[in-house]
Design a protein around this motif. Structure first.
Motif, PDB file in Angstrom:
ATOM      1  N   ASP A   1       7.058  42.800  44.290  1.00  0.00           N
ATOM      2  CA  ASP A   1       6.111  44.434  44.135  1.00  0.00           C
ATOM      3  C   ASP A   1       4.939  44.035  44.298  1.00  0.00           C
ATOM      4  OD1 ASP A   1       4.911  46.619  43.702  1.00  0.00           O
ATOM      5  OD2 ASP A   1       6.008  47.104  41.399  1.00  0.00           O
ATOM      6  N   THR A   2       4.238  44.320  45.630  1.00  0.00           N
ATOM      7  CA  THR A   2       2.851  43.930  45.785  1.00  0.00           C
ATOM      8  C   THR A   2       1.917  45.215  45.833  1.00  0.00           C
ATOM      9  OG1 THR A   2       3.464  43.871  48.084  1.00  0.00           O
ATOM     10  CG2 THR A   2       3.290  41.881  46.836  1.00  0.00           C
ATOM     11  N   GLU A   3       2.521  46.304  45.219  1.00  0.00           N
ATOM     12  CA  GLU A   3       1.632  47.589  45.257  1.00  0.00           C
ATOM     13  C   GLU A   3       0.463  47.253  44.311  1.00  0.00           C
ATOM     14  OE1 GLU A   3       2.173  52.261  44.248  1.00  0.00           O
ATOM     15  OE2 GLU A   3       3.363  50.708  43.339  1.00  0.00           O
ATOM     16  N   ALA A   4      -0.791  47.685  44.892  1.00  0.00           N
ATOM     17  CA  ALA A   4      -2.030  47.368  44.367  1.00  0.00           C
ATOM     18  C   ALA A   4      -2.077  45.980  43.277  1.00  0.00           C
ATOM     19  CB  ALA A   4      -2.131  48.591  43.076  1.00  0.00           C
ATOM     20  N   THR A   5      -1.750  45.004  44.255  1.00  0.00           N
ATOM     21  CA  THR A   5      -1.460  43.769  43.689  1.00  0.00           C
ATOM     22  C   THR A   5      -2.426  42.916  44.219  1.00  0.00           C
ATOM     23  OG1 THR A   5       0.391  43.756  43.075  1.00  0.00           O
ATOM     24  CG2 THR A   5      -0.038  41.477  43.352  1.00  0.00           C
ATOM     25  N   VAL A   6      -3.461  41.921  43.572  1.00  0.00           N
ATOM     26  CA  VAL A   6      -4.257  41.124  44.146  1.00  0.00           C
ATOM     27  C   VAL A   6      -3.716  39.671  44.143  1.00  0.00           C
ATOM     28  CG1 VAL A   6      -6.415  39.897  44.260  1.00  0.00           C
ATOM     29  CG2 VAL A   6      -6.187  42.317  43.895  1.00  0.00           C
ATOM     30  N   THR A   7      -3.297  38.876  45.212  1.00  0.00           N
ATOM     31  CA  THR A   7      -2.830  37.754  45.206  1.00  0.00           C
ATOM     32  C   THR A   7      -3.660  36.485  45.007  1.00  0.00           C
ATOM     33  OG1 THR A   7      -2.259  37.632  47.522  1.00  0.00           O
ATOM     34  CG2 THR A   7      -0.531  38.681  45.968  1.00  0.00           C
ATOM     35  N   GLU A   8      -3.513  35.553  44.767  1.00  0.00           N
ATOM     36  CA  GLU A   8      -4.303  34.288  44.781  1.00  0.00           C
ATOM     37  C   GLU A   8      -3.645  32.985  45.014  1.00  0.00           C
ATOM     38  OE1 GLU A   8      -6.740  32.148  40.850  1.00  0.00           O
ATOM     39  OE2 GLU A   8      -6.177  34.341  40.765  1.00  0.00           O
ATOM     40  N   LYS A   9      -4.132  32.051  45.645  1.00  0.00           N
ATOM     41  CA  LYS A   9      -3.649  30.902  45.898  1.00  0.00           C
ATOM     42  C   LYS A   9      -3.980  29.863  44.874  1.00  0.00           C
ATOM     43  CE  LYS A   9      -4.547  28.756  49.702  1.00  0.00           C
ATOM     44  NZ  LYS A   9      -4.750  28.022  50.931  1.00  0.00           N
ATOM     45  N   ILE A  10      -3.118  29.459  43.941  1.00  0.00           N
ATOM     46  CA  ILE A  10      -3.480  28.227  43.028  1.00  0.00           C
ATOM     47  C   ILE A  10      -2.522  27.352  43.356  1.00  0.00           C
ATOM     48  CG2 ILE A  10      -3.819  30.271  41.190  1.00  0.00           C
ATOM     49  CD1 ILE A  10      -1.077  29.425  40.042  1.00  0.00           C
ATOM     50  N   TYR A  11      -2.923  25.977  42.684  1.00  0.00           N
ATOM     51  CA  TYR A  11      -2.322  24.954  42.470  1.00  0.00           C
ATOM     52  C   TYR A  11      -1.508  24.574  41.418  1.00  0.00           C
ATOM     53  CZ  TYR A  11      -4.469  24.321  46.919  1.00  0.00           C
ATOM     54  OH  TYR A  11      -5.001  24.350  48.399  1.00  0.00           O
ATOM     55  N   ILE A  12      -0.346  23.984  41.576  1.00  0.00           N
ATOM     56  CA  ILE A  12       0.474  23.807  40.217  1.00  0.00           C
ATOM     57  C   ILE A  12       0.721  22.043  40.510  1.00  0.00           C
ATOM     58  CG2 ILE A  12       2.649  23.840  38.987  1.00  0.00           C
ATOM     59  CD1 ILE A  12       0.843  26.218  38.623  1.00  0.00           C
ATOM     60  N   ASN A  13       0.404  21.621  39.823  1.00  0.00           N
ATOM     61  CA  ASN A  13       0.482  19.932  39.725  1.00  0.00           C
ATOM     62  C   ASN A  13       0.078  19.594  41.466  1.00  0.00           C
ATOM     63  OD1 ASN A  13       1.256  19.893  37.275  1.00  0.00           O
ATOM     64  ND2 ASN A  13       3.345  20.009  37.818  1.00  0.00           N
ATOM     65  N   ASN A  14      -0.981  20.084  41.968  1.00  0.00           N
ATOM     66  CA  ASN A  14      -1.142  19.789  43.504  1.00  0.00           C
ATOM     67  C   ASN A  14      -0.384  20.586  44.536  1.00  0.00           C
ATOM     68  OD1 ASN A  14      -3.663  17.936  42.540  1.00  0.00           O
ATOM     69  ND2 ASN A  14      -2.091  16.562  42.354  1.00  0.00           N
ATOM     70  N   VAL A  15       0.450  21.182  44.165  1.00  0.00           N
ATOM     71  CA  VAL A  15       1.384  21.931  44.950  1.00  0.00           C
ATOM     72  C   VAL A  15       0.713  23.535  45.327  1.00  0.00           C
ATOM     73  CG1 VAL A  15       3.571  22.914  45.590  1.00  0.00           C
ATOM     74  CG2 VAL A  15       3.433  20.454  44.435  1.00  0.00           C
TER      75      VAL A  15
ATOM     76  N   PHE B   1      -0.245  33.147  42.700  1.00  0.00           N
ATOM     77  CA  PHE B   1      -0.413  33.807  41.524  1.00  0.00           C
ATOM     78  C   PHE B   1      -0.630  35.400  42.046  1.00  0.00           C
ATOM     79  CE2 PHE B   1      -3.122  35.762  38.218  1.00  0.00           C
ATOM     80  CZ  PHE B   1      -2.485  35.421  37.305  1.00  0.00           C
ATOM     81  N   TYR B   2       0.206  36.184  41.154  1.00  0.00           N
ATOM     82  CA  TYR B   2      -0.462  37.638  41.110  1.00  0.00           C
ATOM     83  C   TYR B   2      -0.273  38.410  39.901  1.00  0.00           C
ATOM     84  CZ  TYR B   2       4.427  39.096  42.274  1.00  0.00           C
ATOM     85  OH  TYR B   2       5.861  39.220  42.235  1.00  0.00           O
ATOM     86  N   GLU B   3      -0.883  39.330  39.649  1.00  0.00           N
ATOM     87  CA  GLU B   3      -0.822  40.262  38.337  1.00  0.00           C
ATOM     88  C   GLU B   3      -0.491  41.410  39.093  1.00  0.00           C
ATOM     89  OE1 GLU B   3      -2.739  42.936  37.552  1.00  0.00           O
ATOM     90  OE2 GLU B   3      -1.688  43.102  35.853  1.00  0.00           O
ATOM     91  N   ASN B   4       0.610  42.166  38.424  1.00  0.00           N
ATOM     92  CA  ASN B   4       1.243  43.289  38.581  1.00  0.00           C
ATOM     93  C   ASN B   4       1.845  43.953  37.551  1.00  0.00           C
ATOM     94  OD1 ASN B   4       3.575  45.241  39.588  1.00  0.00           O
ATOM     95  ND2 ASN B   4       2.336  44.954  41.297  1.00  0.00           N
ATOM     96  N   LYS B   5       1.363  45.126  37.420  1.00  0.00           N
ATOM     97  CA  LYS B   5       1.728  46.165  36.060  1.00  0.00           C
ATOM     98  C   LYS B   5       1.671  45.428  34.757  1.00  0.00           C
ATOM     99  CE  LYS B   5       4.193  48.889  39.256  1.00  0.00           C
ATOM    100  NZ  LYS B   5       5.407  49.281  39.875  1.00  0.00           N
ATOM    101  N   GLY B   6       0.522  44.730  34.436  1.00  0.00           N
ATOM    102  CA  GLY B   6       0.466  44.031  33.220  1.00  0.00           C
ATOM    103  C   GLY B   6       1.311  42.638  33.106  1.00  0.00           C
TER     104      GLY B   6
ATOM    105  N   ILE C   1       8.199  32.311  37.579  1.00  0.00           N
ATOM    106  CA  ILE C   1       7.656  32.405  36.275  1.00  0.00           C
ATOM    107  C   ILE C   1       7.025  33.717  36.101  1.00  0.00           C
ATOM    108  CG2 ILE C   1       6.882  31.264  34.261  1.00  0.00           C
ATOM    109  CD1 ILE C   1       6.703  29.233  37.197  1.00  0.00           C
ATOM    110  N   ALA C   2       7.329  34.461  35.386  1.00  0.00           N
ATOM    111  CA  ALA C   2       6.683  35.811  35.193  1.00  0.00           C
ATOM    112  C   ALA C   2       6.717  36.026  33.545  1.00  0.00           C
ATOM    113  CB  ALA C   2       7.223  36.979  35.868  1.00  0.00           C
ATOM    114  N   GLY C   3       5.510  36.607  33.120  1.00  0.00           N
ATOM    115  CA  GLY C   3       5.551  37.088  31.751  1.00  0.00           C
ATOM    116  C   GLY C   3       4.227  37.861  31.446  1.00  0.00           C
ATOM    117  N   ASN C   4       4.140  38.612  30.338  1.00  0.00           N
ATOM    118  CA  ASN C   4       2.557  39.168  29.699  1.00  0.00           C
ATOM    119  C   ASN C   4       2.131  38.391  28.956  1.00  0.00           C
ATOM    120  OD1 ASN C   4       4.865  39.662  28.102  1.00  0.00           O
ATOM    121  ND2 ASN C   4       4.248  41.641  27.837  1.00  0.00           N
ATOM    122  N   ILE C   5       1.669  36.982  29.437  1.00  0.00           N
ATOM    123  CA  ILE C   5       0.797  36.218  28.712  1.00  0.00           C
ATOM    124  C   ILE C   5      -0.406  35.941  29.841  1.00  0.00           C
ATOM    125  CG2 ILE C   5       2.739  35.273  27.386  1.00  0.00           C
ATOM    126  CD1 ILE C   5       2.799  32.934  29.800  1.00  0.00           C
TER     127      ILE C   5
END
Lengths: 234, 181
Positions: free
Chosen positions: A176-190, A194-199, A214-218
């Motif tokens: 679900d990418t509605e009203a979503t801003v996505t971001e490139k991140i690095y996890i252990n150099n990979v 990352f994106y946030e959607n509906k909390g 992985i997803a969660g409201n944390i």
């Protein structure tokens, strides 16, 4: 040379359906009415309702063969080359071997492991899991299927973290990418998404053989720590 | 009783295909499983296992309430229940799939069946097939599943599924040819 069946498929299909209808209706003439006679126990009801919830969730991962989706992929390639939807741009950048299909409210990413096009018979035989989970969370659900591993952690406030490991071969992820801003991140150099959607915060990470979700409201930093801790457990 | 998760579903329109399937067929499927397993708890396990399989092939189901879908749901739960029943009985007998490989290849039939072949003729011959052949042919030709999906549902290897399907077709052709000749 083996023969191909000479019975026309439409006749065979009709005959089989008639046979099954006769057989099943003879023994079980009703359908929904049996719900009054047989009620699943609470445990089963909860397990199946989790499946229902998964199907409805934006991160529900559908396993599908690339072969069946050829037409969609061609369209997706065109879309991926021409779309100007900036909110999903990050999805196109990090991974070479995927094709994204972008719609108004959601996107589909088809991963394709070119090194192992033939996924027939391949099953999940390694399990990866995060070794770090924020304090207060405990594993409340776990499901190991032939092509994926899923677990869910929750805390006393009913906050949930979901983790899913999927075989990379020919999988498709609906996001679900509605009203979503996505971001490139690095996890252990990979590179990861990352994106946030509906909390809910989400991380999508592609490994050599698996896609991890992985997803969660944390907090984002906490979710990254969870992703960084993914390790092989068996 | 609906649990926490179903509370998340707001409207009737939002009901998922899986949810509709579950609420339409749960009683029927539980009854089918119970008839085979004779145990309520085991029947519940069978119901859950069946939905795990169905979850991966939802795209093959169009209408929820139709004979085709009902047949599919019954075949899946029957198969799951029979597999559980056999495991429970710890049958050490050789599985049918293994057996299939031990049987000599059935003679191939090159000749075409009559062009006047009717649904009734085929139906009559289908009734003479072993249950596992009827089951796999239905999944293939009624529910339009791939060999790979069929293998997953029946819990057999892909090659065993293809082989069983091939034998089922050959056997059916043989039965029809016998009558035609």
């Amino acid at each position: 040379m083996k023969n191909a069946i000479s019975i026309p498929n439409d006749i065979l299909s009709e005959a089989l359906l008639r046979y099954q209808n006769e057989r099943i209706d003879n023994k079980y003439p009703l359908t929904g009415e049996y719900n009054e006679q047989m009620e699943p126990n609470k445990q089963t009801e909860e397990k199946i309702n989790r499946l229902i919830q998964l199907e409805k969730k934006p991160y529900f991962i559908l396993i599908n063969t690339i072969g069946k989706r050829v037409a969609c992929i061609i369209i997706a390639m065109i879309l991926a080359m021409t779309t100007t939807v900036l909110s999903v741009e990050a999805f196109r950048e990090p991974f070479i071997n995927y094709i994204i299909e972008t719609y108004e409210e959601w996107s589909t990413i088809s991963f394709n492991n070119s090194e192992s096009q033939n996924s027939e018979g391949i099953v999940l035989n390694e399990i990866y899991e995060p070794s770090y989970i924020p304090e207060g969370f405990t594993k409340t659900f776990e499901e190991e299927l032939s092509l994926s591993y899923f677990c869910e952690y929750s805390n006393a406030n009913n906050e949930i973290i979901v983790y899913q490991q999927n075989l990379l071969n020919n999988i498709q992820v609906n996001i679900d990418t509605e009203a979503t801003v996505t971001e490139k991140i690095y996890i252990n150099n990979v590179e990861a998404i990352f994106y946030e959607n509906k909390g809910q915060n989400h991380i999508l990470l592609k490994g050599d053989q698996y896609v991890f979700f992985i997803a969660g409201n944390i907090e984002k930093s906490e979710l990254i720590k969870v992703a960084e801790s993914i390790e092989k457990i068996k | 009783m609906l649990n926490f998760y179903l509370c998340l579903l707001d409207t009737e329109e939002e009901k998922s295909k899986m949810e509709e399937l579950y609420h339409t067929y749960k009683g029927l499927m539980l009854k089918v499983a119970f008839d085979i397993l004779k145990d309520y708890d085991l029947a519940n396990d069978a119901l859950h296992n069946a939905f795990l399989k169905i979850a991966h092939h939802l795209n093959k189901l169009d209408e929820i309430q139709c004979h085709k879908t009902k047949a599919y749901m019954v075949i899946v739960i029957e198969n799951v229940s029979k597999t559980m029943y056999n495991k429970r009985k710890k049958q050490n007998t050789i599985s049918f799939d293994e057996l299939e490989y031990e049987i000599e290849d059935i003679k191939n039939f090159e000749e075409d069946v009559s062009s006047e072949l009717t649904v009734q003729i085929v139906l009559d011959k289908i009734k003479l097939l072993p249950d596992i052949y009827k089951e796999i042919l239905t999944l293939k030709y009624v529910n339009d599943l791939s060999d790979k999906s069929i293998a997953k549902i029946l819990e057999i290897s892909n090659s065993a599924a293809r082989k069983r399907l091939e034998r089922a077709r050959i056997k059916l052709t043989e039965l029809i040819n016998k009558e035609q000749n």
